[in-house]
Design a protein around this motif. Structure first.
Motif, PDB file in Angstrom:
ATOM      1  N   SER A 130     -37.411 -54.508  44.850  1.00  0.00           N
ATOM      2  CA  SER A 130     -38.595 -54.267  44.021  1.00  0.00           C
ATOM      3  C   SER A 130     -39.448 -55.526  44.180  1.00  0.00           C
ATOM      4  O   SER A 130     -38.931 -56.564  44.594  1.00  0.00           O
ATOM      5  N   GLN A 139     -40.291 -57.591  42.151  1.00  0.00           N
ATOM      6  CA  GLN A 139     -40.160 -58.299  40.872  1.00  0.00           C
ATOM      7  C   GLN A 139     -40.680 -59.739  40.898  1.00  0.00           C
ATOM      8  O   GLN A 139     -41.523 -60.121  40.103  1.00  0.00           O
ATOM      9  N   LYS A 189     -44.501 -60.010  41.620  1.00  0.00           N
ATOM     10  CA  LYS A 189     -45.437 -59.603  40.567  1.00  0.00           C
ATOM     11  C   LYS A 189     -45.460 -60.651  39.456  1.00  0.00           C
ATOM     12  O   LYS A 189     -46.500 -60.894  38.854  1.00  0.00           O
ATOM     13  N   ARG A 195     -33.049 -50.161  48.758  1.00  0.00           N
ATOM     14  CA  ARG A 195     -31.745 -50.572  48.203  1.00  0.00           C
ATOM     15  C   ARG A 195     -30.634 -49.957  49.040  1.00  0.00           C
ATOM     16  O   ARG A 195     -30.582 -48.744  49.208  1.00  0.00           O
ATOM     17  N   GLN A 247     -41.840 -46.972  43.835  1.00  0.00           N
ATOM     18  CA  GLN A 247     -42.006 -47.325  42.420  1.00  0.00           C
ATOM     19  C   GLN A 247     -43.483 -47.459  42.083  1.00  0.00           C
ATOM     20  O   GLN A 247     -44.283 -47.876  42.929  1.00  0.00           O
ATOM     21  N   HIS A 307     -30.508 -55.858  32.741  1.00  0.00           N
ATOM     22  CA  HIS A 307     -31.705 -55.371  33.418  1.00  0.00           C
ATOM     23  C   HIS A 307     -31.912 -56.185  34.688  1.00  0.00           C
ATOM     24  O   HIS A 307     -31.588 -55.762  35.761  1.00  0.00           O
ATOM     25  N   HIS A 308     -32.460 -57.368  34.581  1.00  0.00           N
ATOM     26  CA  HIS A 308     -32.381 -58.324  35.682  1.00  0.00           C
ATOM     27  C   HIS A 308     -32.520 -59.727  35.116  1.00  0.00           C
ATOM     28  O   HIS A 308     -32.818 -59.894  33.932  1.00  0.00           O
ATOM     29  N   ARG A 362     -40.592 -60.917  30.204  1.00  0.00           N
ATOM     30  CA  ARG A 362     -39.900 -61.858  31.091  1.00  0.00           C
ATOM     31  C   ARG A 362     -39.782 -63.240  30.456  1.00  0.00           C
ATOM     32  O   ARG A 362     -40.570 -63.611  29.573  1.00  0.00           O
ATOM     33  N   ILE A 386     -43.138 -53.293  33.858  1.00  0.00           N
ATOM     34  CA  ILE A 386     -42.330 -52.070  33.921  1.00  0.00           C
ATOM     35  C   ILE A 386     -42.475 -51.486  35.320  1.00  0.00           C
ATOM     36  O   ILE A 386     -43.466 -51.763  36.012  1.00  0.00           O
TER      37      ILE A 386
END
Ligand code: ASP
Length: 581
Positions: A195, A197, A200, A219, A233, A444-445, A485, A527
């Motif tokens: 992603s 992540q 962003k 993945r 996504q 989650h991460h 975050r 999200i």
């Protein structure tokens, strides 16, 4: 253009016009002195008519043609004698004045019909033919509309579409990465993003306070049902916000999409905490199209002579309204259902609340009528209802009862297509403990922030820490998830420590994040929604594959282009890679 019109648009208003159409031959029929062709393109089917007597030359030409040939015809739009009310062009036909073959076609390996005779593997191998079929085509059109409306909504409220790289570095957490060898740096590898992540978040540091991207993610997981190694996504991030702002912004997105694409006004999205979702439905993605909430029965069922319940951590049941008429056979089938290895319950206890007010149960030996009455009261059951009960370790039993609840919902027709129940699940735990590796993992991460009021617990009781993390669930399917975050360097460092990273490892893997956090990182959160999944849920199907133009099969293989495949030795040499034989 080679054509004046498409095969989906002509009707009685066009009668008398000379038109030219191009398309594929769906079908050729001969009826007396007439030859009819169903000509198909992306827009529909139009009937062509050739009078074999007056236009013998055309009729002869057509005799040589077959299914899926590509032709161009010119003719006059004419009212049809026998009309077909099922298609928009069914009132007219084209009386052909000229017909040209643009390309021949081999006989296709399966029929290009709504109900094809081709099996799934065959259709995947010839996906370009499968894509000609209406059901597949309609799914791609649906996906297109969804994409446009998502962009419209986000664009209108100031989100910027910014691309992030596909060749990035491998990270140790999460799913397995797909890795890409570097030719220029022998022995080094890129990874494809699971992603965007980190990127962003870095865009937030850069000040782009509303970012989105409809982006491919990769993945390398073992393929369970309906997973794809690459999927899309809707990835979003915002700065200077709190959880509430994210939930409201993306509730707006859902309202917009449901209205524009399905013409449905959705209810305000319900919210439930993770803890309640587990307690009441045994799942962090409950299907709320029906109730059937769990009822804890420890107090009314323990401390009798039934050892199994006495030894259980949790005794828990669901009430199935009006199901006391279930036969022995039906109840045995439910028992078999929960005993299947995938579910793994040892057995199922039932209590039938009979119409005459008495009770009958599978544990009558241990519970008298008074006891069972208490159970019924606790479960909110009345005469005519059925109570189904499982017991054991809490988490395991909840999961098992969740499966049973869903099965009952299905049997009772309560999981209706066309009904959409959206739900925010909030307050997820920050961490989970893994006994095997003896360490914490981020639920989650690892960039997810603890709830500020729980931050102190990180030192004393980390497992009790909740996060500002949320999932969006529709009809029992998780369609999106995100979190507020961490934006403080020290807290991020602490999180890495809790996850078992040494400072060196953290710096090596995530030095760029820690460094960025030194330069004015704003509070932020975001999200991501599974776009393929969202399309399938809104279309009431289980399969994301149906919404991907060129998907992989269950072995992560593209059987059409035959990938993955071996490469030339010279390519391997260039990459300094040796394959172990
Ligand atoms: N990157 C996360 C994921 O792929 C979503 C998010 O936190 O925004 O699950």
């Amino acid at each position: 253009m080679l054509r004046t019109n498409t095969c989906g648009e002509l009707n009685l208003d066009h009668v008398g016009q000379t038109v030219t159409l191009c398309g594929w031959i769906q079908k050729i029929r001969k009826l007396g002195g007439m030859t009819f062709i169903d000509l198909r393109d992306r827009y529909g089917i139009t009937q062509l008519a050739i009078n074999s007597e007056t236009h013998e030359e055309f009729a002869k030409k057509v005799e040589k043609m077959g299914r899926e040939w590509v032709i161009k015809v010119t003719g006059t739009v004419t009212e049809r004698y026998s009309k077909n009310k099922n298609i928009p062009t069914g009132d007219i036909e084209i009386i052909v004045d000229a017909i040209d073959v643009l390309n021949e076609s081999a006989i296709p390996p399966f029929t290009i019909e709504d109900e094809s005779d081709g099996g799934e593997e065959l259709r995947l191998k010839y996906r370009y033919l499968d894509l000609r079929r209406n059901p597949v085509k309609n799914n791609l059109i649906f996906r297109h509309k969804m994409g446009i409306e998502i962009r419209n909504y986000l664009n209108n409220i100031g989100f910027l579409d910014i691309e992030t790289p596909f060749l990035i570095r491998s990270t140790p957490e999460g799913a397995r990465d797909f890795i890409v060898p570097s030719r220029v740096s022998p022995g080094e590898f890129y990874a494809l993003p699971q992603s965007p992540q980190t990127f962003k978040q870095l865009l937030m540091v850069s000040g782009y306070d509303r970012y989105f991207q409809i982006v491919r993610c990769f993945r390398d997981e073992d393929l369970r049902a309906d997973r794809q190694p690459e999927f899309t996504q809707i990835d979003c991030e915002m700065s200077f916000i709190e959880q509430e702002d994210i939930l409201n912004t993306f509730e707006g997105l859902m309202q917009h999409v449901f209205k524009k694409v399905k013409n449905i006004d959705i209810d305000p999205i319900q919210r439930i905490t993770y803890a309640d979702a587990m307690r009441l439905y045994g799942s962090d993605k409950p299907d709320l199209r029906f109730g059937m909430e769990f009822v804890e029965l420890n107090d009314v069922m323990q401390h009798k002579d039934f050892k199994i319940f006495n030894e259980a951590e949790l005794v828990v049941g669901v009430m199935a309204k009006g199901c006391a008429h279930y036969t022995r056979k039906q109840l045995d089938a439910l028992t078999d259902f929960v005993r299947r290895p995938q579910i793994g319950a040892a057995g199922l206890v039932y209590v039938l609340c009979q119409p005459d007010g008495t009770f009958k149960s599978s544990v009558d030996k241990f519970y008298d009528q008074e006891d069972l009455k208490k159970v019924a009261q606790k479960a909110g059951a009345e005469a005519g209802d059925l109570i189904l009960i499982l017991s054991g370790k809490t988490e395991k039993t909840q999961k098992q009862l969740c499966e049973l609840r869903l099965e009952m919902g299905k049997q009772l027709g309560l999981r209706q297509a066309g009904v959409y129940k959206l739900l925010w699940v909030v307050d997820f735990p920050l961490l989970e403990w893994d006994d095997e590796t003896n360490r914490f993992y981020a639920k989650h991460h690892m960039f997810t922030a603890p709830k500020p009021e729980h931050e102190a617990l990180l030192d004393t009781n980390p497992i009790a820490v909740n996060a500002n993390a949320y999932d969006l669930v529709i009809n029992g399917t998780e369609v999106g998830g995100g979190s507020i975050r961490i934006h403080n360097r020290n807290l991020q460092n602490k999180m890495f420590q809790i996850l078992g990273f040494s400072q060196e490892q953290a710096d090596y893997q995530f030095g760029f994040m820690l460094s960025a956090f030194q330069y004015g990182c704003p509070p932020h959160g975001g999200i991501a929604f599974g776009f393929d999944r969202l399309c399938s849920v809104l279309s009431d199907t289980d399969s994301i594959r149906d919404f991907i133009a060129f998907p992989k099969n269950n072995s992560a293989r593209d059987t059409m282009v035959n990938a993955p495949a071996a490469v030339e030795n010279s390519q391997l040499d260039e990459l300094s890679i040796q394959i172990k034989k």
